[in-house]
Design a protein around this motif. Structure first.
Motif, PDB file in Angstrom:
ATOM      1  N   VAL A  93       0.864  -1.172   0.000  1.00  0.00           N
ATOM      2  CA  VAL A  93       0.000   0.000   0.000  1.00  0.00           C
ATOM      3  C   VAL A  93       0.908   1.231   0.000  1.00  0.00           C
ATOM      4  CG1 VAL A  93      -1.750   1.256   1.318  1.00  0.00           C
ATOM      5  CG2 VAL A  93      -1.789  -1.248   1.240  1.00  0.00           C
ATOM      6  N   ALA A  94       0.551   2.238  -0.795  1.00  0.00           N
ATOM      7  CA  ALA A  94       1.409   3.419  -0.926  1.00  0.00           C
ATOM      8  C   ALA A  94       1.571   4.124   0.423  1.00  0.00           C
ATOM      9  CB  ALA A  94       0.797   4.381  -1.941  1.00  0.00           C
ATOM     10  N   PRO A  95       2.760   4.712   0.667  1.00  0.00           N
ATOM     11  CA  PRO A  95       3.049   5.321   1.974  1.00  0.00           C
ATOM     12  C   PRO A  95       2.017   6.363   2.420  1.00  0.00           C
ATOM     13  CG  PRO A  95       5.045   5.176   0.677  1.00  0.00           C
ATOM     14  CD  PRO A  95       3.934   4.718  -0.211  1.00  0.00           C
ATOM     15  N   GLU A  96       1.569   7.245   1.503  1.00  0.00           N
ATOM     16  CA  GLU A  96       0.608   8.282   1.923  1.00  0.00           C
ATOM     17  C   GLU A  96      -0.697   7.639   2.390  1.00  0.00           C
ATOM     18  OE1 GLU A  96       0.921   8.432  -2.136  1.00  0.00           O
ATOM     19  OE2 GLU A  96       2.754   7.950  -1.032  1.00  0.00           O
ATOM     20  N   GLU A  97      -1.085   6.590   1.641  1.00  0.00           N
ATOM     21  CA  GLU A  97      -2.314   5.865   1.965  1.00  0.00           C
ATOM     22  C   GLU A  97      -2.178   5.179   3.334  1.00  0.00           C
ATOM     23  OE1 GLU A  97      -5.086   5.882   0.677  1.00  0.00           O
ATOM     24  OE2 GLU A  97      -6.151   3.993   1.047  1.00  0.00           O
ATOM     25  N   ARG A  98      -1.006   4.590   3.568  1.00  0.00           N
ATOM     26  CA  ARG A  98      -0.751   3.933   4.849  1.00  0.00           C
ATOM     27  C   ARG A  98      -0.889   4.914   5.991  1.00  0.00           C
ATOM     28  NH1 ARG A  98       4.273   0.984   2.768  1.00  0.00           N
ATOM     29  NH2 ARG A  98       5.477   2.326   4.131  1.00  0.00           N
ATOM     30  N   LYS A  99      -0.276   6.090   5.775  1.00  0.00           N
ATOM     31  CA  LYS A  99      -0.288   7.120   6.811  1.00  0.00           C
ATOM     32  C   LYS A  99      -1.737   7.511   7.131  1.00  0.00           C
ATOM     33  CE  LYS A  99       2.136  11.597   7.472  1.00  0.00           C
ATOM     34  NZ  LYS A  99       1.490  12.004   8.631  1.00  0.00           N
ATOM     35  N   ARG A 100      -2.522   7.680   6.069  1.00  0.00           N
ATOM     36  CA  ARG A 100      -3.917   8.074   6.235  1.00  0.00           C
ATOM     37  C   ARG A 100      -4.679   7.005   7.034  1.00  0.00           C
ATOM     38  NH1 ARG A 100      -8.543   7.263   4.502  1.00  0.00           N
ATOM     39  NH2 ARG A 100      -7.968   5.610   3.051  1.00  0.00           N
ATOM     40  N   ILE A 101      -4.482   5.746   6.633  1.00  0.00           N
ATOM     41  CA  ILE A 101      -5.213   4.657   7.304  1.00  0.00           C
ATOM     42  C   ILE A 101      -4.809   4.556   8.777  1.00  0.00           C
ATOM     43  CG2 ILE A 101      -5.537   2.149   7.393  1.00  0.00           C
ATOM     44  CD1 ILE A 101      -5.223   2.111   4.333  1.00  0.00           C
ATOM     45  N   VAL A 102      -3.489   4.597   9.029  1.00  0.00           N
ATOM     46  CA  VAL A 102      -3.003   4.471  10.410  1.00  0.00           C
ATOM     47  C   VAL A 102      -3.604   5.561  11.269  1.00  0.00           C
ATOM     48  CG1 VAL A 102      -0.984   4.677  11.903  1.00  0.00           C
ATOM     49  CG2 VAL A 102      -0.850   3.309   9.817  1.00  0.00           C
ATOM     50  N   GLU A 103      -3.621   6.782  10.727  1.00  0.00           N
ATOM     51  CA  GLU A 103      -4.125   7.878  11.550  1.00  0.00           C
ATOM     52  C   GLU A 103      -5.626   7.757  11.796  1.00  0.00           C
ATOM     53  OE1 GLU A 103      -2.233  11.261   9.743  1.00  0.00           O
ATOM     54  OE2 GLU A 103      -0.388  10.645  10.781  1.00  0.00           O
ATOM     55  N   ALA A 104      -6.356   7.326  10.772  1.00  0.00           N
ATOM     56  CA  ALA A 104      -7.798   7.160  10.946  1.00  0.00           C
ATOM     57  C   ALA A 104      -8.093   6.082  11.990  1.00  0.00           C
ATOM     58  CB  ALA A 104      -8.439   6.795   9.606  1.00  0.00           C
ATOM     59  N   VAL A 105      -7.356   4.979  11.900  1.00  0.00           N
ATOM     60  CA  VAL A 105      -7.570   3.878  12.843  1.00  0.00           C
ATOM     61  C   VAL A 105      -7.217   4.310  14.262  1.00  0.00           C
ATOM     62  CG1 VAL A 105      -6.647   1.643  13.552  1.00  0.00           C
ATOM     63  CG2 VAL A 105      -7.333   1.992  11.192  1.00  0.00           C
ATOM     64  N   ALA A 106      -6.083   4.990  14.386  1.00  0.00           N
ATOM     65  CA  ALA A 106      -5.635   5.440  15.699  1.00  0.00           C
ATOM     66  C   ALA A 106      -6.661   6.391  16.304  1.00  0.00           C
ATOM     67  CB  ALA A 106      -4.275   6.115  15.585  1.00  0.00           C
TER      68      ALA A 106
END
Lengths: 285, 312, 370
Positions: C105-118
């Protein structure tokens, strides 16, 4: 404190202190002897302090003492040991870590048998493999060479390293691998990303142990080395036990200290890890 | 319908394409990773042990010659008085070495277990000899036992001019010198293991003993030491193993002398194989050393396992 | 579409069978609980669904796709473990994004998902910590976050709350329930705790000895357990099992009860034709503690019982008595609680009583309570 308790405490410290002195005495004697001149040795006792810091004996032991026919001191032997120890320690630790990881975290039918089978290599008396090993190195044209000794030290170090890492990784929950597999990682990626980053302590233990062990080895050194590849323990023994001319005890003791210095330094710096390696070897699974 | 969903439905989420290979990999990679070590062990340990055994039934002298000689090499070995001297010497080396290291190590461990100051420093002092090569240890003790300069000379200088201490050159006492050096090297290790064992005894059991009114010596004798059997067996095992393997120390201190008074089987094997060029006899003695290790260690490992089971 | 279907699944280690033909169908979005005491095979089954154990026989399908031969990573699942299994050397952020990273998964997408989950788990402030710096509850949240980030078709939980203390367990329980409501994903959840099973599950599969004893809605299992094992396992304090002999009286059935204070025949609410036992046969009467209460003015026929011991729990008080030689628990209002040694008049509500075979544990009352 009650008087009888006080007496008991004093007695405990007295006994412990007495034995500490006994244990330190040989090191002290060897050290002061190495700093004396030959005439000085003849007048005082072995406990007497040297008249000054005289490193002549050390210099001679390092570069010009005779070990049999050659008179180049311990220096070439010291370097041979360095060349033997570094690759053997690195290779055997690396093989041990991945073996230990496979055995502890990826158990499969027969993995315990393989572990026990490998462990046996740690118990055999090396006398029982010396003759075929010498012949084998001869066949590979590696007899009396440094690469030959590297192979021998690495091969017979694998058993211990594997056991050390296996016992370390076996304490980690199996769920770590499960979680990582669900996350999509495979065998090597899980090792590289999850297990290696938490393995620094056990690598330290393994490296210290292997270093001490291989540096101090004499049996393999004396059997498998030639004039150009002798490790330092063999050099020291030749230096001390060649009975040519006047015995220079100050040079002998300086040579002993030069041989001991690398492992002593490692012991002083990493003593905690050294003890862990010892106890790990003792309390095997 | 459930079964009409394509098998690669997960791919849009970036799932790895399911492949036979990855199922295969999870199962076999550990074995593949271990296989070099297994092969190495089969050659260098098991193969070489077998080869030594084969050699012991041949005529080999300077070079291996695979001509069968039946039990001749063993007959040679068993009719060689030096071999029997070496075996007897091993007994006279092992027993005092093991008893002294065990006793002294246990004493030091119990004393260090009394919440003393400077425990770390003391333990480091007791243990440092183990970091030294046996060749270094042998050199140091050879110097201490030297009659002209060593202990004898020092005690005489203190006024005891008739003091005699020349064991290294006395064929009856030379082995004692080797024992002393070996005890010096191993006692700290024994103490460290015992100390770890003592620390492993449940504090609450000791407290329970104190509440029951037992004195400290009684608590040690009745509660703590019996719980230490597994450690005791481990240590005994290691020391026995160490004793049979001892070689370097003899080379460095006495070179087997005076005469053959400090020859050990390991020294015999080395000497016959590599210095006298009697490889067949050397191999036979190597096999006997292996037999000794196995014969002593296997029952002890069994007892150790049992002791551990009983303790838990 | 089914979320998960388990068809005739067997597992054995060598010759030892661990699972003996499991059949469970889970609808998409359903929350299924696998419950049972240790060694019943529930965790093995979960590991087989995850692909961490091989399937000896049978078929498992996730989202309609048979996954028998797929490795875990290709099954589109996420799993939360009892020990949480957080990667010790990685930060919380890396822990959550590791699975995404492997799936490229692309890094920006990962960052977005991690932050939403957190954000959704209220662990945003912990993202740069290492697992060892977290409390048990926080670790639990991270483990959930790791699963959520993956957005799988199926969530697997392996006793995720059993390492938490009682209070946190209740808090995280509702958190999991809310997460399920929010995502609407299929969940398969293993526990040995019957309270968790009751509170969380849409349906519960009670397992014992590698067999599903009963599969049903929580209330169904509570009210109409299939056998004595299920009846005793679900419910705290557990159901009372009073041994006795079935007797006929007129057209009905009765059972003698010796309370220590008196001996009486209680009329059972079963029609003889429905009951798979005859008068004279030994049976076990199953009655939940809350069905035995202090007799009030409306009680027609109270039974006097000698009290062995009392246990106040706050909302009500448990009374220990001995009925037919068997310890029995009754639940009374605190104000009505007597002292130990005294006698009390109790109201036995037999409308929900059950009848079991003392040997096999099977239900004998034909499933017709009341």
């Amino acid at each position: 404190m009650r008087p009888d308790k006080l007496v008991a405490r004093i007695a405990i410290y007295a006994v412990l202190g007495f034995f500490a002195l006994i244990f330190l005495a040989p090191l002290y004697v060897v050290l002061v002897t190495s700093l004396k001149t030959l005439p000085e040795l003849r007048v005082g006792t072995m406990l007497a302090l040297p008249q000054g810091l005289n490193f002549d004996a050390w210099g001679k032991a390092w570069s010009s003492a005779c070990t049999g026919a050659a008179c180049n001191g311990l220096q070439p032997f010291f370097m041979n040991s360095v060349y033997i120890v570094i690759p053997s320690v690195i290779i055997s630790s690396m093989i041990g870590s991945i073996n230990g990881y496979a055995l502890a975290q990826w158990r499969f039918p027969g993995s315990e048998i393989i572990f026990t089978g490998l462990l046996f290599g740690f118990f055999i008396p090396f006398q029982a493999i010396l003759l075929p090993a010498a012949q084998f190195l001869g066949m590979l044209k590696l007899a009396n060479t440094i690469p030959g000794l590297i192979i021998i030290q690495t091969v017979y170090g694998i058993a211990f390293c594997t056991m050390l890492f296996r016992n370390y990784y076996v304490a980690m929950p199996l769920e770590l691998v499960k979680a990582a597999r669900v996350d999509g990682a495979g065998f090597f990626r899980i090792f590289w990303r999850i297990f290696l980053p938490i393995s620094l302590p056990i690598f330290t233990v393994c490296v210290i142990w292997q270093f001490t062990h291989i540096w101090n080895d004499f049996l393999f050194g004396v059997v498998f080395s030639g004039p150009e590849s002798r490790p330092i323990t063999v050099g020291l023994n030749n230096l001390v036990n060649t009975s040519e001319g006047v015995k220079e005890y100050n040079v002998d003791t300086a040579a002993a200290l030069i041989t001991a210095l690398p492992t002593l330094i490692v012991y002083i710096i990493g003593g905690r890890y050294f003890i862990r390696g010892l106890t790990a070897g003792a309390v095997k699974g | 319908m459930a079964d009409t969903i394509p098998a690669d439905a997960g791919l849009r989420k970036g799932l790895a394409r399911p492949s036979r290979a990855s199922v295969w990999a999870d199962k076999w990679i550990p074995l593949v990773v271990l296989s070099p070590s297994v092969v190495i062990s089969l050659i260098f340990v098991y193969g070489f042990l077998a080869a030594t055994a084969v050699l012991s039934f041949t005529n080999s002298t300077l070079m291996p010659r695979y001509v069968g000689a039946g039990f001749q090499r063993y007959i040679d070995l068993f009719s060689n008085s030096v071999w029997w001297t070496s075996v007897a010497n091993l007994f006279w080396f092992s027993v005092p070495f093991i008893v002294l290291s065990l006793g002294l190590g246990l004493l030091l461990a119990i004393l260090m277990d009394q919440r003393i100051r400077a425990e770390g420093a003391l333990r480091a002092i007791y243990l440092y000899p183990l970091a030294l090569s046996q060749i270094v240890a042998g050199t140091a003790w050879q110097w201490l036992f030297n009659p002209e300069y060593g202990i004898q000379n020092t005690v005489r200088a203190l006024g005891f001019t008739s003091f005699e201490f020349n064991w290294l050159n006395d064929s009856r006492m030379a082995m004692a010198c080797v024992v002393i050096a070996a005890v010096w090297q191993c006692t700290g290790f024994v103490a460290a293991l015992f100390l770890a064992g003592l620390r492993g005894v449940d504090e609450e059991v000791i407290k329970a003993g104190m509440v029951d009114g037992a004195s400290m010596p009684v608590i040690y004798r009745r509660i703590v030491l019996p719980a230490m059997w597994p450690v005791f067996f481990s240590v005994l095992l290691l020391l026995t193993h160490q004793a049979i393997k001892t070689f370097d120390l003899v080379v460095a201190m006495t070179a087997g002398g005076p005469g053959t008074s400090t020859w050990l089987p390991s020294y015999f094997m080395y000497n016959f194989s590599f210095e006298r060029g009697r490889m067949g006899v050397g191999a036979a003695s190597a096999v006997m050393i292996l037999v000794m290790v196995v014969a002593i260690l296997i029952p002890m490992m069994y007892l150790e396992k049992r002791a551990q089971k009983n303790a838990s | 579409m089914t979320g998960l279907s388990i068809r005739n699944v067997h597992k054995s280690y060598g010759n030892v069978p661990v699972l003996k033909g499991i059949n469970i169908d889970v609808a998409e979005g359903e929350f299924l609980i696998l419950v049972g005491s240790s060694g019943c095979g529930k965790s093995t089954l979960l590991n087989m669904i995850a692909g961490l154990e091989t399937i000896t026989q049978g078929e498992i399908a996730i989202g309609g796709r048979v996954v028998n031969d797929l490795p875990p990573k290709s099954r589109d699942i996420a799993m939360v473990f009892q020990s949480y299994a957080l990667y010790p050397s990685m930060t919380v952020r890396e822990n959550i994004s590791f699975g995404l990273e492997i799936r490229k998964v692309a890094p920006e997408e990962r960052k977005r998902i991690v932050e939403a989950v957190a954000e959704s788990l209220q662990i945003s402030h912990l993202l740069d910590r290492k697992p060892r710096q977290l409390s048990g509850g926080q670790r639990q949240r991270v483990a959930m976050g790791r699963a959520l980030a993956r957005d799988p078709t199926l969530f697997l939980f392996d006793e995720p709350l059993s390492n938490l203390d009682a209070q946190l367990r209740i808090e995280m329980r509702s958190e999991i329930k809310m997460m399920h409501k929010r995502t609407g994903k299929t969940v398969c959840y293993v526990t040995h705790d019957q309270v968790e099973a009751m509170t969380l599950g849409d349906r519960i599969a009670v397992m014992k000895d590698g067999v599903v004893q009963q599969l049903g809605r929580p209330q169904e299992i509570y009210d109409a357990p299939a056998n004595m094992y299920v009846a005793g396992f679900i419910g705290a304090p557990p159901m009372n099992f009073i041994p006795g002999t079935l007797e006929g009286e007129g057209s009905g059935l009765v059972m003698s009860i010796d309370t220590g204070a008196e001996r009486r025949r209680l009329a059972l609410p079963f029609r003889p034709a429905d009951v798979k036992a005859r008068p004279g046969q030994k049976v076990v009467l199953g009655l939940r503690p809350e069905r035995i209460t202090a007799a009030g003015a409306s009680t027609s026929d109270p039974l006097k019982v000698r009290v062995d011991m009392t246990e106040p729990t706050g909302p009500d008080t448990l009374i220990y008595a001995t009925l037919n030689g068997k310890r029995t628990l009754c639940r009374v209002q605190p104000f009505a609680a007597p002292k130990a040694g005294e006698a009390i008049a109790l109201d036995f509500d037999l409308s929900r009583a059950l009848l079991f075979d003392p040997e096999s544990g099977a239900r004998l009352d034909g499933g017709l309570a009341g």
